[in-house]
Write a protein that holds these residues in place. Structure first.
Motif, PDB file in Angstrom:
ATOM      1  N   ALA B 238       0.815  -1.211   0.000  1.00  0.00           N
ATOM      2  CA  ALA B 238       0.000   0.000   0.000  1.00  0.00           C
ATOM      3  C   ALA B 238       0.850   1.264   0.000  1.00  0.00           C
ATOM      4  O   ALA B 238       0.347   2.346  -0.303  1.00  0.00           O
ATOM      5  N   SER B 239       2.123   1.136   0.331  1.00  0.00           N
ATOM      6  CA  SER B 239       2.954   2.334   0.433  1.00  0.00           C
ATOM      7  C   SER B 239       3.214   2.957  -0.922  1.00  0.00           C
ATOM      8  O   SER B 239       3.671   4.096  -1.004  1.00  0.00           O
ATOM      9  N   GLY B 240       2.939   2.238  -1.995  1.00  0.00           N
ATOM     10  CA  GLY B 240       2.962   2.871  -3.306  1.00  0.00           C
ATOM     11  C   GLY B 240       4.234   2.689  -4.099  1.00  0.00           C
ATOM     12  O   GLY B 240       4.345   3.221  -5.193  1.00  0.00           O
ATOM     13  N   GLY B 241       5.181   1.923  -3.576  1.00  0.00           N
ATOM     14  CA  GLY B 241       6.404   1.739  -4.350  1.00  0.00           C
ATOM     15  C   GLY B 241       6.190   0.763  -5.490  1.00  0.00           C
ATOM     16  O   GLY B 241       5.139   0.146  -5.603  1.00  0.00           O
ATOM     17  N   PRO B 242       7.188   0.626  -6.342  1.00  0.00           N
ATOM     18  CA  PRO B 242       7.044  -0.338  -7.431  1.00  0.00           C
ATOM     19  C   PRO B 242       6.995  -1.758  -6.874  1.00  0.00           C
ATOM     20  O   PRO B 242       7.686  -2.083  -5.914  1.00  0.00           O
ATOM     21  N   GLN B 243       6.180  -2.575  -7.468  1.00  0.00           N
ATOM     22  CA  GLN B 243       6.069  -3.953  -7.011  1.00  0.00           C
ATOM     23  C   GLN B 243       5.766  -4.852  -8.196  1.00  0.00           C
ATOM     24  O   GLN B 243       5.126  -4.457  -9.153  1.00  0.00           O
ATOM     25  N   ALA B 244       6.245  -6.070  -8.084  1.00  0.00           N
ATOM     26  CA  ALA B 244       6.043  -7.038  -9.156  1.00  0.00           C
ATOM     27  C   ALA B 244       5.633  -8.362  -8.542  1.00  0.00           C
ATOM     28  O   ALA B 244       6.003  -8.676  -7.411  1.00  0.00           O
ATOM     29  N   ALA B 245       4.859  -9.112  -9.302  1.00  0.00           N
ATOM     30  CA  ALA B 245       4.509 -10.467  -8.889  1.00  0.00           C
ATOM     31  C   ALA B 245       5.119 -11.416  -9.896  1.00  0.00           C
ATOM     32  O   ALA B 245       5.030 -11.202 -11.103  1.00  0.00           O
ATOM     33  N   LEU B 246       5.737 -12.455  -9.380  1.00  0.00           N
ATOM     34  CA  LEU B 246       6.439 -13.383 -10.265  1.00  0.00           C
ATOM     35  C   LEU B 246       6.007 -14.803  -9.947  1.00  0.00           C
ATOM     36  O   LEU B 246       5.987 -15.204  -8.789  1.00  0.00           O
ATOM     37  N   ALA B 247       5.628 -15.542 -10.982  1.00  0.00           N
ATOM     38  CA  ALA B 247       5.351 -16.969 -10.807  1.00  0.00           C
ATOM     39  C   ALA B 247       6.386 -17.732 -11.600  1.00  0.00           C
ATOM     40  O   ALA B 247       6.540 -17.512 -12.805  1.00  0.00           O
ATOM     41  N   LEU B 248       7.081 -18.609 -10.929  1.00  0.00           N
ATOM     42  CA  LEU B 248       8.257 -19.244 -11.518  1.00  0.00           C
ATOM     43  C   LEU B 248       8.090 -20.759 -11.533  1.00  0.00           C
ATOM     44  O   LEU B 248       7.480 -21.335 -10.636  1.00  0.00           O
ATOM     45  N   LEU B 249       8.631 -21.398 -12.571  1.00  0.00           N
ATOM     46  CA  LEU B 249       8.762 -22.850 -12.559  1.00  0.00           C
ATOM     47  C   LEU B 249      10.200 -23.116 -12.136  1.00  0.00           C
ATOM     48  O   LEU B 249      11.110 -23.012 -12.943  1.00  0.00           O
TER      49      LEU B 249
END
Lengths: 315, 304
Positions: B238-249
């Protein structure tokens, strides 16, 4: 928010208590006798489920080894959901139900200016069993929601006047959402139990109305538990062949049963609700047996809840 | 990584829990944030399998791209991992199932056996299975009561992402003209909803016996003050910084899904992906351990 009954995994979970099944030797013998009679039980209930089941009933036991009047192992865990104001997870054998209570502020209704609201909702998502399709709530979920609403109303578990903060201006609304996570029969008992446990766990922040601005001020640091007036406990029975009553039916038993009865009692051994939605007719004497069993069950459940509540360390 | 504690109990009632190495003392003042998700996957030819997975995450140190950047206090805390998963099998035995009593992030998933496609006009695909996901959040899962648990835009997007992720991993060619459902429900949300769902659903699909190319492990990552952080909590998201979600095999190192919706300099992308991959691999280690323990237990029981 106070985590309530928190236990690190690995630590003995005192907030997690089990009413174990006490399978009497008779029941065990019964099961083995049935299996013994037909050699290896050739039909494991798939070809002729009712016949298979009747064989067990004749020996006064059930396929899972329980007696006719015996409940499954009951487990309750209180306060596991920290985002909810009160929560409880109840397991009756495999049937798993979680109840989360969230409190919001609202203006009371015009005709009952000194009363708050309790809004229950029972959800049977496709997650809990393949018999439920995704989409709008089905018949069973709606019927269960109505049953829980009736129990709340009839048993006076909470006096709605207690939820009122300022007459005519501000009151609490308690949204009780009961979600079934695993469906294995006897959803009404589990839901009622989860609701009771969750309400006992609810901590409401104190709210004051600022005289000058007329706005409400919520003090999250100071929390008070809800006053639970009565403790209703539901006990469900399934009727087989118009005569036999089994308590706490599993999903298979419910499918095979010809009727069901649910009795809700409170701690003063008074009846709050008797719910017999059609099904095979029942004599008065049999109904009286049900009520007696329900009263015994109430004592067991009350003991369990008290134990769990006591084990929660205040944070 | 937040603590992930894992334990698996079958219907026989034997709780199995495995804990990662004990962590160094956590920074004071940090609340431990257990992360629980439950996953249930009925197997195609086995009785329905239901796994309740709760993972306990405690906010210790985030493994950064290059430096260890402990949150808040100056201690370097190695990541503590333990994933909690509970399995219930039918026919049930009167056993108790342990549930994480403190679940900051909890979700539950269930995968019924592959079956004939049900309605919705989708129809059957002639050469592979249709993967159908459903994501919903309990109304009490967030700080503010959630008015629309499913059907809103965020849920639909999440559903679609889950579907796409698992279409990449499940060997759908083995089930032509059938449908595989994945139902996920979030009981408590504390950041990383998508990642919790993916991890839970992976275990669920494995529990169901549906073959997959590899485990699918997911983690979120962010970038704050020149440091990449793995596994963000709600406050951090929620703090607003950049964020990414990664799904890995993890075994092949292939990325099933990568999503980033914020402004990030391309020089930093490498670090963020590295942080997320590291966390994914850590999750993979725990998932693998749990699955192997469970299989060992089952074979021991069946072998008797």
């Amino acid at each position: 928010m106070a985590p309530g009954g928190c236990r690190r995994i690995g630590e003995p979970a005192a907030s997690l208590l089990v009413l174990g099944p006490w399978v009497l030797p008779a029941a065990r013998n019964g099961v083995s006798r049935v299996i013994g009679k037909c050699g290896v039980a050739t039909d494991r209930g798939t070809v002729e489920p009712l016949e298979y089941y009747r064989r067990f009933l004749k020996e006064n036991c059930r396929p899972d080894g329980r007696e006719l009047g015996e409940f499954r192992a009951t487990t309750v865990n209180i306060g596991s959901i920290t985002t909810a104001d009160g929560s409880a997870l109840v397991k009756l054998g495999n049937t798993t139900v979680i109840c989360g209570v969230k409190a919001e502020l609202a203006a009371p209704a015009v005709d009952s200016a000194n009363k708050g609201y309790i809004v229950p909702n029972v959800e049977l998502p496709s997650l809990c069993s393949t018999r439920f399709r995704s989409g709008p709530p089905g018949e069973e979920a709606q019927a269960a929601s109505q049953f829980i609403a009736d129990v709340i109303e009839n048993s006076q578990i909470i006096a709605k006047e207690d939820l009122c903060i300022a007459n005519g201006k501000l009151a609490w609304v308690l949204y009780c959402d009961i979600i079934c996570l695993d469906y294995d029969g006897n959803i009404l008992d589990a839901s009622a139990f989860a609701l009771l446990a969750a309400l006992k766990n609810v901590q409401l922040p104190s709210v004051t109305i600022n005289e000058e601005t007329g706005l409400s001020e919520v003090n999250l640091k100071q929390k008070n538990p809800l006053v639970i007036r009565k403790h209703p406990v539901a006990t469900s029975f399934a009727i087989f062949d118009d005569t036999l009553l089994v308590v706490d039916p599993t999903a298979e038993e419910e499918d095979l049963a010809t009727g069901t009865v649910t009795i809700v009692t409170d701690e003063e051994d008074r009846l709050c609700s008797v719910h017999k939605p059609g099904g095979s007719p029942l004599t008065g004497a049999k109904l009286q047996d049900c009520i007696t069993r329900a009263i015994t069950r109430h004592k067991e459940v009350k003991k369990l809840i008290d134990k769990v509540i006591k084990s929660i360390k205040p944070n | 990584m937040r603590d992930v504690s894992s334990g698996r109990s079958r219907g026989t009632g034997t709780p199995l829990s495995c804990h990662g190495p004990a962590s160094a003392p956590r920074p004071r003042g940090r609340r431990s944030a257990p992360w629980g998700c439950g996953v249930g996957v009925p197997a195609p030819h086995c009785p329905p399998g239901d796994t309740d997975w709760g993972s306990h995450h405690s906010q210790g140190c985030r493994t950064g791209g290059g430096s260890h950047h402990p949150r808040g206090h100056g201690e370097g805390v190695p990541p503590l991992l333990g994933l909690q998963s509970w399995g219930s099998r039918h026919p049930p035995a009167p056993g108790d199932m342990e549930w994480g009593s403190h679940l900051p992030q909890g979700c539950r998933a269930r995968v019924p056996p592959p079956h004939h496609p049900t309605g919705h006009g989708a129809g059957a695909l002639p050469d592979r299975a249709l993967v159908n996901c459903q994501y919903s959040m309990a109304t009490f899962s967030t700080g503010e009561r959630k008015r629309r648990p499913h059907g809103d835009r965020k849920s639909s997007e999440m559903t679609l992402h889950l579907k796409q992720t698992f279409e990449a991993a499940i060997l759908t060619e083995l089930y032509p003209r059938s449908q595989i459902d994945i139902y996920v429900q979030i009981l408590q949300a504390d950041g990383g909803n998508y990642c919790a769902c993916v991890n839970a659903a992976t275990l669920a699909v494995i529990d169901a016996g549906i073959p997959m190319r590899d485990y699918v492990c997911a983690s979120s990552a962010g970038f704050v003050e020149d440091t990449a952080l793995a596994d963000l909590s709600y406050v951090e998201e929620a703090s607003g910084g950049p964020q990414a979600a990664l799904a890995l095999l993890p075994t092949s190192g292939q990325i099933a899904l990568l999503q980033m919706d914020s402004r990030l300099h391309e020089d930093h992308l490498e670090a963020v992906i590295e942080a997320a991959s590291g966390a994914c691999r850590a999750v993979h280690a725990v998932l693998d351990g749990v699955v192997r323990d469970h299989v060992r237990e089952v074979t021991a029981l069946l072998g008797d």
